[in-house]
Scaffold this active site. Structure first.
Site: not given
Length: 585
Positions: A389, A559-561, A564
């Site tokens: 990803c 993680g994308c915070g 995201g």
């Protein structure tokens, strides 16, 4: 009470006694047939067109569409029978032709025309039957979600018991278990990689083997000798802190990296003294279950509770997953996978850490080592057929070096498509919704080229397609879980940064962005504009995003915070599966 509708396949002409009472009424697109909260005075049989029933919520000040009705449906009858005000508004979405029955007419036939009244009641009865049928599935699903599932309860109870027993295990013994699990998985990497490829139909066996090896021994080494649980530390003057496990973790596993994600989530759960239930993707269930069996064999040999690591007993489906996610004794969800999976985790009512979509923009600047940048991009995006990803997705190449970059890209196995080849790529490989069709996800560049009749006199590792500047409608500038890249030629720093921002706004916000440059000011400008949780500098995306080529935490849960749609922007590790207790003097 919501206005109901009934589909009459036999048409209104079959109501011989009732049809003479109908009045023809027509509505233009956008006309209101009746309003919410008004007293009902008539009902309508739709002969042609489409009508939408809408509800206005006073508290939120919004209008929402509830249902759509077409030829053969009846709307407005229930309010007539119940003598209530309208609960919804009916709006014509196309030109609509209807047959209307008024309240006065219905009252008249109830007294003076028994046969017509019977037909009207049959019409209403059919309306109620359809409404009941439409609601049945919702009622069933709600009832199922409210009901405890014995198999789930039993398994989670076993996980709770195992977790409580494991809390007191000393750090040294926990580290020994972590090391033994990682060594066993490392030794089985070739077998597990082959099983993954055979079951999922995605990726490259040799590359999967490398990922599994990295995700076992290397992850273990990043955890061993770290303080895992219950250590009392001085945090500040007069403040001590102590970590505690969260309890039972529910780990959702993607099909793109199944084995290494299972091992990673297991190792960080054990390090933090948690139990974990592993939920594999349906296309990776067999290899997932086998991986868990291997892990449990190590636990058994070490005298640790085997139920620290389990897989669901019931066949994989959304209802089973929901039963686990919403269970009172599941303390945390680690969700790695598609957007719908992550969204369901966050909406379950259980604390969750989810991973958003990737779509990394990659700025190839004119001050970088172009040959090195090209080699890193090609090797990274072609690795395991592009399913990682955080890998590269959209190249932004400065105009001054674009020709040089393309030469090096070809030398490393990239096929740069002609305009005609690009059209075939879009027509055959991409589906109508602008996404890569499922059958091409994780497939090799050679196989994709075969499908679109692209031939080169060298082995093709990667497909590169030019996209015009500012063409953000192109499907090519979205996430591509395949060895396919877009390439935009940019003529200025402003143009490059515009594309970084807009591409991430489309998809990939919060995840990863990459820049190949040696200019600190340019790197800073890029970092400010790129709304992501990790900016990789002169690094291959596949290896860099997980921390294999830099100082980031080695992790298979990125993680994308809040950018995201998540809660954590870190490369997730065992510390994220702990609570912190503070003692303040």
């Amino acid at each position: 009470m919501i206005e109901s509708a009934v589909n009459l396949s036999e048409t209104i002409n079959n109501f011989e006694n009732l049809k003479k009472y109908f009045i023809d009424k027509v509505f233009d697109n956008g006309d209101v047939v009746f309003y919410q909260n008004e007293q009902a005075t008539d009902c309508y049989y739709i002969e042609q067109g489409v009508v939408v029933l809408q509800y206005y919520d006073d508290d939120l000040g919004i209008m929402v569409d509830l249902s759509t009705h077409e030829a053969g449906d009846v709307i407005g009858a229930i309010s007539i029978i119940s003598n209530e005000t309208r609960s919804v508004t009916a709006v014509a979405r196309t030109p609509v032709k209807t047959r209307c029955l008024t309240q006065d007419c219905i009252d008249n036939i109830s007294l003076n025309d028994t046969e017509a009244h019977k037909e009207f009641l049959a019409l209403v009865n059919n309306s109620l039957i359809k409404r009941f049928k439409n609601n049945q599935s919702l009622i069933k699903n709600e009832a199922v979600l409210r009901t405890k599932v014995p198999a789930v309860d039993q398994q989670i109870a076993a996980a709770v018991s195992a977790h409580e027993e494991f809390i007191s295990w000393p750090e040294e013994k926990v580290d020994q278990i972590i090391e033994k699990i990682s060594k066993l998985i490392y030794d089985k990497a070739a077998e597990l990689a082959l099983k993954t490829r055979e079951e999922s139909g995605m990726g490259v066996v040799d590359h999967k083997m490398l990922k599994i090896k990295l995700g076992s021994l290397d992850v273990a080494q990043s955890l061993i000798n770290k303080p895992g649980n219950g250590v009392l530390e001085l945090e500040a003057n007069g403040v001590e802190k102590m970590t505690m496990p969260v309890g039972v973790v529910f780990g959702m596993i993607p099909i793109t990296n199944p084995v290494e994600t299972i091992v990673f989530k297991t190792l960080i759960s054990l390090k933090s003294r948690n139990a974990i239930v592993i939920s594999s993707h349906r296309k990776g269930r067999n290899v997932g279950d086998y991986t868990v069996q291997l892990i449990r064999s190590v636990l058994k040999e070490a005298g640790a509770p085997e139920n620290l690591v389990q897989t669901p007993l019931l066949p994989a489906n959304r209802k089973v997953t929901q039963a686990y996610m919403s269970h009172d004794d599941i303390s945390m969800i680690l969700a790695t996978g598609g957007p719908s999976m992550v969204k369901s985790a966050y909406s379950s009512g259980t604390p969750a850490i989810g991973v958003g979509k990737g779509n990394a923009p990659v700025w190839i600047c004119d001050d970088c080592d172009v040959a090195v940048a090209a080699e890193k991009v090609i090797s990274s995006k072609s690795f395991d057929n592009g399913v990682v990803c955080g890998s590269e997705n959209n190249l932004l190449v400065n105009q001054a070096i674009v020709d040089e970059f393309k030469v090096h890209a070809i030398q490393h196995g990239a096929a740069l498509l002609t305009a005609e080849e690009k059209e075939r790529l879009l027509e055959i490989v991409f589906s109508a919704n602008g996404r890569i069709a499922p059958e091409f996800i994780g497939q090799s560049a050679e196989d994709i080229c075969l499908a679109i009749n692209v031939v080169r006199d060298y082995d093709i590792k990667l497909i590169v397609a030019d996209v015009a500047a500012y063409d953000f409608e192109s499907p090519l500038v979205r996430e591509k879980l395949a060895p396919v890249l877009s390439l935009v030629t940019v003529n200025s720093e402003r143009e490059a940064l515009d594309h970084v921002y807009e591409i991430l706004e489309l998809e990939g916000k919060g995840h990863t962005a990459i820049i190949h440059s040696q200019n600190k000011e340019r790197i800073n400008a890029f970092s400010i504009v790129a709304q992501v949780s990790r900016v990789l500098v002169a690094t291959a995306g596949t290896q860099g995003c997980i921390g294999a080529e830099n100082g980031l935490n080695l992790s298979w849960t990125l993680g994308c915070g809040t950018l995201g749609g998540g809660s954590v922007s870190d490369n997730v590790s065992y510390q994220h599966l702990q609570n912190t207790k503070r003692i303040a003097y």
